[in-house]
Design a protein around this motif. Structure first.
Motif, short mmCIF file in Angstrom:
data_model
loop_
_atom_site.label_atom_id
_atom_site.label_comp_id
_atom_site.label_asym_id
_atom_site.label_seq_id
_atom_site.Cartn_x
_atom_site.Cartn_y
_atom_site.Cartn_z
N VAL A 230 0.85 -1.17 0.00
CA VAL A 230 0.00 0.00 0.00
C VAL A 230 0.90 1.24 0.00
O VAL A 230 2.08 1.16 0.30
N GLN A 231 0.31 2.37 -0.34
CA GLN A 231 1.08 3.60 -0.34
C GLN A 231 1.51 3.94 1.08
O GLN A 231 0.69 3.97 2.00
N LEU A 232 2.80 4.16 1.27
CA LEU A 232 3.35 4.48 2.59
C LEU A 232 3.47 5.99 2.71
O LEU A 232 4.33 6.60 2.10
N LYS A 233 2.59 6.58 3.50
CA LYS A 233 2.52 8.04 3.60
C LYS A 233 3.15 8.51 4.90
O LYS A 233 2.76 8.06 5.97
N GLY A 234 4.14 9.40 4.79
CA GLY A 234 4.77 9.97 5.97
C GLY A 234 3.98 11.14 6.51
O GLY A 234 2.82 11.37 6.15
N ASN A 235 4.61 11.92 7.39
CA ASN A 235 3.90 13.03 8.02
C ASN A 235 4.31 14.40 7.49
O ASN A 235 3.86 15.43 8.02
N CYS A 236 5.16 14.44 6.46
CA CYS A 236 5.59 15.72 5.88
C CYS A 236 4.64 16.11 4.74
O CYS A 236 4.33 15.28 3.88
N THR A 237 4.19 17.36 4.74
CA THR A 237 3.26 17.81 3.71
C THR A 237 3.68 19.16 3.15
O THR A 237 4.34 19.96 3.82
N ASN A 238 3.26 19.40 1.90
CA ASN A 238 3.40 20.70 1.27
C ASN A 238 2.17 21.51 1.66
O ASN A 238 1.05 21.15 1.31
N ILE A 239 2.36 22.60 2.40
CA ILE A 239 1.20 23.33 2.93
C ILE A 239 0.41 24.03 1.83
O ILE A 239 -0.75 24.40 2.04
N ASN A 240 1.01 24.22 0.66
CA ASN A 240 0.30 24.87 -0.44
C ASN A 240 -0.32 23.87 -1.41
O ASN A 240 -1.14 24.24 -2.25
N ASP A 241 0.10 22.59 -1.31
CA ASP A 241 -0.43 21.56 -2.20
C ASP A 241 -0.44 20.23 -1.45
O ASP A 241 0.52 19.48 -1.47
N SER A 242 -1.54 19.96 -0.77
CA SER A 242 -1.64 18.74 0.05
C SER A 242 -1.62 17.48 -0.79
O SER A 242 -1.43 16.38 -0.25
N ASN A 243 -1.81 17.59 -2.10
CA ASN A 243 -1.79 16.42 -2.96
C ASN A 243 -0.37 16.00 -3.36
O ASN A 243 -0.18 14.90 -3.90
#
Length: 278
Positions: free
Chosen positions: A245-258
């Motif tokens: 499955v897709q392994l998603k961490g906790n870092c995000t782009n605040i201007n582009d959540s996708n």
């Protein structure tokens, strides 16, 4: 009659050669390439009994599956961590090789920290809590039998605090292997008792020294590592391996959540020891 048999044998030989040649055909696999992703390796590790002031964060870009250069360092980024309870800001200086280092970091148990990365006019962030680690009591060696296979197993014992939901990471680094093995556990059925985390390995042979770190980690990081370990060791799950499955961490782009950002920001105290296989 002899000639007929001779031709029959020759025909069979030619068929076998043809089959063998067909097995050497090159198969070109078309692996989709979604483009480079930012990879964040931000592990703040605080060894018990030390100041923990020197910490390093690593940034790189992901590459295509068959790329000959899998390590593409990210330079020129701005990297900071803010300690939320007092507003302290720690600047991680670009070392021009993909690593960013701070020499004035102040770790505090149960404090929340926010990572901020500015790169290519994009702003990335993640928040985590620095989790306490248990004190290692002892290490025991045992034999693990699985069918015809026999492996040496190490068990690292420590006391689990009572009435607190805890998650632990064990990091085992044998002297004869280049990378550590990881194991995670939670105290769901051992709250307040002596607990242990274990690792077995067919490379554990007499004379090998294993460096062992035990970390306290957050529930979210436990879930992340649990999936990572299952996927990386899917060949050990029998004839029905875990579906990736897709392994998603906790870092995000605040201007582009996708935007997909790989890696994880975490903080953890750890206790350390070593054990020599006998």
């Amino acid at each position: 009659m002899k000639n007929i048999n001779k031709y029959k044998k020759l025909g069979i030989l030619l068929i076998i050669i043809g089959l063998l040649n067909s097995c050497t055909d090159v198969v070109n696999v078309n692996v989709p390439n979604g483009g480079a992703r930012l990879v964040v390796d931000a592990s703040i590790k605080w060894e018990k009994g030390t100041l923990g002031e020197t910490q390093t964060i690593y940034l790189r870009k992901s590459t295509a599956f068959f790329d000959n250069n899998p390590n593409v360092p990210v330079t020129g980024a701005s990297v900071t961590i803010t300690k939320e309870n007092d507003g302290s800001i720690f600047v991680f200086v670009d070392q021009n090789n993909g690593s960013y280092t701070a020499t004035d970091f102040v770790p505090e148990l149960n404090a929340s920290y926010t990572l901020e990365i500015l790169y290519n006019d994009k702003f990335y962030t993640a928040t985590e809590t620095l989790i306490a680690a248990p004190t290692i009591n002892r290490v025991e060696q045992a034999i693990e039998n699985s069918g015809d296979d026999t492996e040496i197993q190490l068990q690292v014992f420590f006391d689990d605090p009572v009435a607190v939901e805890n998650y632990y990471l064990g990091e085992f680094t044998p002297s004869n292997l280049p990378i550590p093995a990881l194991a995670v556990i939670k105290d769901e059925f051992s709250d307040g008792n002596e607990n242990f985390i274990q690792n077995e390995n067919d490379k554990y042979v007499a004379g090998v020294t294993v460096g062992i770190n035990v970390y306290g980690i957050s529930k979210r990081y436990y879930d992340y590592l649990n999936i990572l370990i299952q996927q990386s060791g899917s060949d050990e799950n029998g004839p029905f391996p875990t579906t990736p499955v897709q392994l998603k961490g906790n870092c995000t782009n605040i201007n582009d959540s996708n935007e997909e950002v790989l890696g994880y920001f975490r903080l953890g105290e750890f206790d350390t020891t070593s054990y020599t296989i006998n």
